[in-house]
Motif scaffolding. Structure first.
Motif, PDB file in Angstrom:
ATOM      1  N   TYR A  31      52.216  42.818  56.975  1.00 10.58           N
ATOM      2  CA  TYR A  31      51.122  43.598  56.394  1.00 10.58           C
ATOM      3  C   TYR A  31      49.818  43.125  57.027  1.00 10.58           C
ATOM      4  CZ  TYR A  31      54.413  45.468  53.061  1.00 10.58           C
ATOM      5  OH  TYR A  31      55.480  46.118  52.494  1.00 10.58           O
ATOM      6  N   THR A  32      49.004  44.077  57.450  1.00 20.50           N
ATOM      7  CA  THR A  32      47.829  43.746  58.264  1.00 20.50           C
ATOM      8  C   THR A  32      46.495  43.844  57.541  1.00 20.50           C
ATOM      9  OG1 THR A  32      47.707  46.027  59.043  1.00 20.50           O
ATOM     10  CG2 THR A  32      48.992  44.468  60.385  1.00 20.50           C
ATOM     11  N   ASP A  33      46.470  44.424  56.337  1.00 28.69           N
ATOM     12  CA  ASP A  33      45.199  44.632  55.641  1.00 28.69           C
ATOM     13  C   ASP A  33      45.347  44.238  54.179  1.00 28.69           C
ATOM     14  OD1 ASP A  33      42.678  45.394  54.832  1.00 28.69           O
ATOM     15  OD2 ASP A  33      42.800  47.409  55.661  1.00 28.69           O
ATOM     16  N   VAL A  34      45.379  42.927  53.941  1.00 32.78           N
ATOM     17  CA  VAL A  34      45.586  42.388  52.602  1.00 32.78           C
ATOM     18  C   VAL A  34      44.407  41.492  52.241  1.00 32.78           C
ATOM     19  CG1 VAL A  34      47.100  40.968  51.160  1.00 32.78           C
ATOM     20  CG2 VAL A  34      48.078  42.401  52.960  1.00 32.78           C
ATOM     21  N   VAL A  35      43.836  41.719  51.060  1.00 34.22           N
ATOM     22  CA  VAL A  35      42.776  40.847  50.552  1.00 34.22           C
ATOM     23  C   VAL A  35      43.124  40.415  49.132  1.00 34.22           C
ATOM     24  CG1 VAL A  35      40.958  41.857  51.983  1.00 34.22           C
ATOM     25  CG2 VAL A  35      41.297  42.699  49.659  1.00 34.22           C
ATOM     26  N   SER A  36      42.586  39.291  48.739  1.00 36.02           N
ATOM     27  CA  SER A  36      42.809  38.726  47.415  1.00 36.02           C
ATOM     28  C   SER A  36      41.460  38.620  46.696  1.00 36.02           C
ATOM     29  CB  SER A  36      43.436  37.335  47.566  1.00 36.02           C
ATOM     30  OG  SER A  36      43.553  36.699  46.315  1.00 36.02           O
ATOM     31  N   ILE A  37      41.482  38.836  45.396  1.00 34.31           N
ATOM     32  CA  ILE A  37      40.249  38.707  44.618  1.00 34.31           C
ATOM     33  C   ILE A  37      40.032  37.233  44.284  1.00 34.31           C
ATOM     34  CG2 ILE A  37      39.029  39.330  42.505  1.00 34.31           C
ATOM     35  CD1 ILE A  37      40.655  41.940  42.468  1.00 34.31           C
ATOM     36  N   VAL A  51      37.812  38.212  48.445  1.00 33.18           N
ATOM     37  CA  VAL A  51      36.575  38.932  48.138  1.00 33.18           C
ATOM     38  C   VAL A  51      36.174  38.615  46.707  1.00 33.18           C
ATOM     39  CG1 VAL A  51      36.965  40.800  49.795  1.00 33.18           C
ATOM     40  CG2 VAL A  51      37.854  41.028  47.472  1.00 33.18           C
ATOM     41  N   SER A  52      34.876  38.605  46.467  1.00 40.42           N
ATOM     42  CA  SER A  52      34.362  38.365  45.125  1.00 40.42           C
ATOM     43  C   SER A  52      34.698  39.563  44.240  1.00 40.42           C
ATOM     44  CB  SER A  52      32.846  38.175  45.178  1.00 40.42           C
ATOM     45  OG  SER A  52      32.225  39.424  45.474  1.00 40.42           O
ATOM     46  N   ALA A  84      37.995  35.716  36.934  1.00 42.41           N
ATOM     47  CA  ALA A  84      36.675  35.975  37.518  1.00 42.41           C
ATOM     48  C   ALA A  84      36.261  37.424  37.295  1.00 42.41           C
ATOM     49  CB  ALA A  84      36.672  35.637  39.016  1.00 42.41           C
ATOM     50  N   TRP A  85      37.221  38.336  37.388  1.00 42.53           N
ATOM     51  CA  TRP A  85      36.959  39.757  37.138  1.00 42.53           C
ATOM     52  C   TRP A  85      36.417  39.941  35.719  1.00 42.53           C
ATOM     53  CZ3 TRP A  85      37.172  43.989  40.314  1.00 42.53           C
ATOM     54  CH2 TRP A  85      37.213  45.246  39.724  1.00 42.53           C
ATOM     55  N   LEU A  86      37.106  39.326  34.740  1.00 46.90           N
ATOM     56  CA  LEU A  86      36.657  39.401  33.344  1.00 46.90           C
ATOM     57  C   LEU A  86      35.282  38.779  33.167  1.00 46.90           C
ATOM     58  CD1 LEU A  86      39.776  38.488  31.163  1.00 46.90           C
ATOM     59  CD2 LEU A  86      38.586  40.674  31.263  1.00 46.90           C
TER      60      LEU A  86
END
Length: 126
Positions: free
Chosen positions: A97-103, A18-19, A109-111
């Motif tokens: 694990y069934t509900d894992v997302v990465s940034i 995810v962005s 990118a967050w900064l």
């Protein structure tokens, strides 16, 4: 033979990223936000509310921490630029694990998006 880059590319094909903008909503709904960078990276600054579990110890910490044992936890992961987080997300999927997302783009990118971070306060030497 595969390179680290090859492994990351393969991992990113298997996970959901995810962005930074989308990550804010994902974090709000998440049970846990995991920073998988090294301890000194985390200490220099991290996302608010993040729990530090370095990539090298992830599988062991997940298995040995009762609060992280539920395979249905909603998890958001990040690292510096998203490579280690992608590898961590694949490892977590393989552990059930069934509900894992990465940034996407990670902490950098967050900064760059101007999102909030927690940084240690410098001591005053007045």
């Amino acid at each position: 033979m595969k390179t680290a880059h090859d492994l990351v590319v393969a991992a990113k094909a298997r996970i959901r990223e995810v962005s930074p903008d989308e990550a804010e909503a994902a974090i709000a709904k998440a049970d846990v936000l995991l920073d998988v960078r090294e301890a000194e990276e985390f200490a220099a600054g991290h996302l608010p509310g993040a729990l530090h579990v370095s990539r090298g110890l992830l599988e062991f910490k997940l298995g040995g921490t009762p609060a992280l044992a539920d395979r249905g936890l909603k998890v958001v992961l990040y690292c510096k630029s998203s490579g280690r987080a992608a590898l961590a997300a694949v490892a977590m999927q393989e552990m059930g694990y069934t509900d894992v997302v990465s940034i996407a783009g990670g902490y950098d990118a967050w900064l760059a998006a101007g999102k909030p971070v927690v940084r240690p306060e410098a001591p005053a030497f007045d």
